[in-house]
Write a protein that holds these residues in place. Structure first.
Motif, PDB file in Angstrom:
ATOM      1  N   UNK A   1       0.836  -1.205   0.000  1.00 54.82           N
ATOM      2  CA  UNK A   1       0.000   0.000   0.000  1.00 54.82           C
ATOM      3  C   UNK A   1       0.869   1.252   0.000  1.00 54.82           C
ATOM      4  N   UNK A   2       1.948   1.255   0.757  1.00 53.25           N
ATOM      5  CA  UNK A   2       2.836   2.418   0.793  1.00 53.25           C
ATOM      6  C   UNK A   2       3.514   2.638  -0.561  1.00 53.25           C
ATOM      7  N   UNK A   3       3.911   1.559  -1.203  1.00 50.80           N
ATOM      8  CA  UNK A   3       4.543   1.682  -2.519  1.00 50.80           C
ATOM      9  C   UNK A   3       3.561   2.228  -3.540  1.00 50.80           C
ATOM     10  N   UNK A   4       2.336   1.732  -3.512  1.00 49.10           N
ATOM     11  CA  UNK A   4       1.318   2.238  -4.441  1.00 49.10           C
ATOM     12  C   UNK A   4       1.031   3.709  -4.167  1.00 49.10           C
ATOM     13  N   UNK A   5       0.971   4.090  -2.890  1.00 53.68           N
ATOM     14  CA  UNK A   5       0.730   5.495  -2.554  1.00 53.68           C
ATOM     15  C   UNK A   5       1.903   6.359  -3.001  1.00 53.68           C
TER      16      UNK A   5
END
Length: 181
Positions: free
Chosen positions: A105-109
């Motif tokens: 999720x952090x990478x996508x954000x």
């Protein structure tokens, strides 16, 4: 009139009533996909990772853990006695899945933030370019106005000179007519 017609007419409406899409400068970057893609797994994994940080998840987990401990301490079925090895195993399993999901999720954000930052930078560059063009146009217009003002001054001086010459000729004609009588 459907929603598309309303939106189309709102976009053509001038002035402050115009409904603006606040992400319209990001649309050129809409084609950028995430590193993990936009398939159902990535979307569900991201949604689940976001759920980990919500109060609902924390309250639900606390209630489940409380019931688990209560059942194993005073309940009729003691399937996980005091050091609660099975509960510890469940927490370890949860952590093993939560960490990668949170990182996903952090990478996508971060990918979205990068695309938005690039769109914002491009928008600022476009604004600077249009401002520079306007300044050039204003400079040209100011030069044109100065030239027109100079020409107007010359014409005014010519009118003044001609008016003085007409006055002189009129006086001279008057003097000649008066002398002939």
């Amino acid at each position: 009139m459907n929603d598309e017609d309303t939106k189309a007419s709102a976009d053509k409406t001038p002035g402050p009533r115009r409904a603006l899409d606040h992400l319209r400068f990001h649309s050129p970057y809409g084609h950028l996909g995430s590193v993990f893609g936009n398939d159902w797994f990535a979307l569900k994994a991201e949604a689940f990772a976001r759920f980990f940080g919500t109060p609902l998840f924390l309250v639900a987990q606390t209630v489940i853990v409380g019931i688990w401990i209560l059942l194993n301490v005073v309940g009729p079925y003691k399937f996980d006695v005091y050091p609660f090895i099975l509960l510890n195993l469940a927490f370890s399993l949860q952590a093993a899945y939560a960490a990668p999901l949170i990182l996903l999720a952090q990478t996508r954000q971060a990918d979205r933030d990068k695309a938005h930052a690039e769109a914002d930078a491009q928008h600022r560059e476009d604004l600077a370019n249009s401002m520079e063009k306007r300044q050039m146009q204003m400079s040209v217009q100011a030069d044109q106005l100065l030239e027109l003002l100079r020409q107007n001054t010359q014409l005014t001086e010519m009118v003044k000179d001609l008016s003085q010459r007409i006055e002189e000729l009129t006086l001279e004609m008057h003097d000649r007519v008066v002398k002939q009588e």
